[in-house]
Design a protein around this motif. Structure first.
Motif, short mmCIF file in Angstrom:
data_model
loop_
_atom_site.label_atom_id
_atom_site.label_comp_id
_atom_site.label_asym_id
_atom_site.label_seq_id
_atom_site.Cartn_x
_atom_site.Cartn_y
_atom_site.Cartn_z
N ALA A 97 0.82 -1.21 0.00
CA ALA A 97 0.00 0.00 0.00
C ALA A 97 0.85 1.26 0.00
O ALA A 97 0.54 2.25 -0.67
N LEU A 98 1.94 1.24 0.75
CA LEU A 98 2.81 2.41 0.81
C LEU A 98 3.47 2.69 -0.53
O LEU A 98 3.57 3.84 -0.97
N ARG A 99 3.91 1.63 -1.20
CA ARG A 99 4.51 1.82 -2.53
C ARG A 99 3.45 2.25 -3.54
O ARG A 99 3.71 3.10 -4.40
N LEU A 100 2.26 1.70 -3.40
CA LEU A 100 1.16 2.08 -4.28
C LEU A 100 0.79 3.55 -4.08
O LEU A 100 0.58 4.28 -5.05
N ARG A 101 0.74 3.98 -2.82
CA ARG A 101 0.47 5.39 -2.54
C ARG A 101 1.47 6.29 -3.26
O ARG A 101 1.09 7.29 -3.87
N ASP A 102 2.75 5.93 -3.20
CA ASP A 102 3.78 6.76 -3.83
C ASP A 102 3.57 6.82 -5.34
O ASP A 102 3.75 7.88 -5.96
N GLN A 103 3.22 5.69 -5.95
CA GLN A 103 3.01 5.69 -7.40
C GLN A 103 1.81 6.53 -7.78
O GLN A 103 1.83 7.26 -8.77
N LEU A 104 0.75 6.44 -7.00
CA LEU A 104 -0.43 7.25 -7.28
C LEU A 104 -0.12 8.73 -7.12
O LEU A 104 -0.54 9.56 -7.94
N GLN A 105 0.64 9.06 -6.08
CA GLN A 105 1.00 10.46 -5.87
C GLN A 105 1.87 10.97 -7.01
O GLN A 105 1.74 12.13 -7.43
N ASP A 106 2.75 10.12 -7.54
CA ASP A 106 3.57 10.51 -8.70
C ASP A 106 2.70 10.86 -9.90
O ASP A 106 3.09 11.68 -10.74
N ASP A 107 1.53 10.23 -9.98
CA ASP A 107 0.60 10.49 -11.08
C ASP A 107 -0.39 11.59 -10.74
O ASP A 107 -1.33 11.85 -11.51
N GLY A 108 -0.21 12.22 -9.58
CA GLY A 108 -1.08 13.32 -9.20
C GLY A 108 -2.36 12.92 -8.51
O GLY A 108 -3.26 13.74 -8.33
N LEU A 109 -2.48 11.65 -8.08
CA LEU A 109 -3.68 11.17 -7.41
C LEU A 109 -3.51 11.19 -5.90
O LEU A 109 -2.42 10.90 -5.40
N ALA A 110 -4.58 11.50 -5.19
CA ALA A 110 -4.59 11.47 -3.73
C ALA A 110 -5.07 10.09 -3.28
O ALA A 110 -6.16 9.67 -3.65
N ALA A 111 -4.26 9.40 -2.50
CA ALA A 111 -4.55 8.01 -2.11
C ALA A 111 -5.07 7.94 -0.68
O ALA A 111 -4.56 8.62 0.22
N PHE A 112 -6.06 7.07 -0.47
CA PHE A 112 -6.65 6.85 0.85
C PHE A 112 -6.74 5.34 1.09
O PHE A 112 -7.06 4.58 0.18
N ALA A 113 -6.46 4.94 2.33
CA ALA A 113 -6.41 3.52 2.66
C ALA A 113 -7.49 3.15 3.66
O ALA A 113 -7.88 3.94 4.51
N LYS A 114 -7.96 1.89 3.54
CA LYS A 114 -8.86 1.33 4.55
C LYS A 114 -8.62 -0.17 4.62
O LYS A 114 -8.16 -0.78 3.65
N THR A 115 -8.90 -0.72 5.78
CA THR A 115 -8.86 -2.18 5.89
C THR A 115 -10.08 -2.73 5.18
O THR A 115 -11.10 -2.05 5.02
N SER A 116 -9.99 -3.99 4.76
CA SER A 116 -11.17 -4.62 4.17
C SER A 116 -12.14 -5.08 5.24
O SER A 116 -13.31 -5.38 4.96
N GLY A 117 -11.65 -5.15 6.49
CA GLY A 117 -12.44 -5.74 7.56
C GLY A 117 -12.28 -7.23 7.62
O GLY A 117 -12.77 -7.90 8.53
#
Length: 314
Positions: free
Chosen positions: A160-180
């Motif tokens: 998730a942390l690496r995914l967040r960085d990639q999304l931010q590189d593309d200008g996207l704001a990333a938000f995380a949640k557990t699936s439960g």
């Protein structure tokens, strides 16, 4: 023994008949249907914003989480006339249906009515019902991170942390949640002209992560590839698919919830082995303290346009 008496209540001007409030739906903890209704009533001010204008699919557990369940897309027979429904086409339906009358939850009484039907899990697509346009208004891109044992949510957090960085590189704001359940989801608000673009974009990101982290990530669903790795499931961006809604209960041994988390909590899960699992009561306390940590996915000002150029592997 469960209390089978019916109770008539007034919920925001709607009269509802609630039954079997003492029926235990989570046997391991004794969590009852009355407590399910109470949770959904208390979380409603935030949950309703994430359900608004989205066709709902529910998982119903009439005899508890350890017994038979069923998915329900069509509005059940006998639905009150004040429950909003919308008839939408379902091309490629496995049940040979041309259309489905979906429930759309837009007020507390509908949420309480569903909880009384033991609709424990609430699932929604990444798009809103079209108003004037013909196609759905896709507004979220989602990545479902699913660990293959012995991988756990700790490995999901690393991805998730690496995914967040990639999304931010593309200008996207990333938000995380557990699936439960055992994994987690990362979502970002987007704007698209073609509803097929989010799937293409998510697939490209998943393949990129697989190349960068081959010992940790898999982008294909082949079961033989998944042990010890995290599947970055991009396919839930298909307009025909749904993902568990934020703040929805899950039908596990305990009444866990798909819970928004901060990126600091995700980092702590990796660095300190912090467990990311939250029950209904814990989620209510978190919301009282932090508000809606997933509210950013609904922020129109944060939407990034996904273009065809972004869907290519780089």
């Amino acid at each position: 023994m469960a209390d089978s008496a019916k109770v008539t209540v007034d919920v925001d001007g709607r009269h509802l008949s609630l039954s079997n409030l003492g029926k235990v739906l989570y046997p391991d903890t004794g969590f009852t249907k009355g407590e399910v209704i109470d949770y959904y009533s208390r979380i409603a001010p935030i949950l309703l914003t994430h359900l608004a204008d989205r066709p709902l699919t529910v998982k119903r557990y009439p005899n508890g989480v350890h017994q038979h369940f069923f998915y329900e897309k069509n509005a059940p027979r006998g639905a009150p006339d004040w429950v909003r429904t919308v008839n939408l086409p379902v091309p490629g339906s496995t049940k040979n249906r041309d259309t489905i009358d979906y429930v759309v939850v837009e007020e507390l009484p509908t949420l309480v009515w569903l909880a009384n039907l033991a609709a424990l899990e609430l699932h929604v697509p990444q798009w809103r019902i079209p108003r004037r346009a013909r196609s759905p208004r896709t507004d979220i891109v989602v990545f479902d991170l699913d660990p293959g044992p012995p991988a756990t949510i700790e490995q999901c957090c690393q991805v998730a942390l690496r995914l967040r960085d990639q999304l931010q590189d593309d200008g996207l704001a990333a938000f995380a949640k557990t699936s439960g359940s055992k994994g987690m989801q990362v979502s970002a608000p987007v704007s698209v002209a073609d509803p097929g673009l989010p799937s293409q974009y998510a697939h490209a990101i998943a393949r990129r992560l697989e190349r960068e982290l081959p010992d940790l990530v898999v982008s294909r669903m082949t079961k033989a590839l998944r042990p010890g790795k995290v599947l970055v499931d991009w396919s839930q961006n298909n307009p025909a698919k749904t993902t568990v809604a934020p703040y929805s209960l899950r039908a596990k041994d305990t009444p866990t919830v798909s819970t928004p988390v901060t990126w600091a909590e995700v980092e702590q899960a990796v660095e300190q082995g912090r467990e990311l699992a939250f029950t209904a009561e814990q989620v209510l306390a978190r919301v009282a303290e932090h508000g809606d940590l997933f509210g950013g996915v609904l922020d129109d000002g944060a939407r990034t346009r996904v273009s065809a150029a972004m869907t290519a592997d780089r």
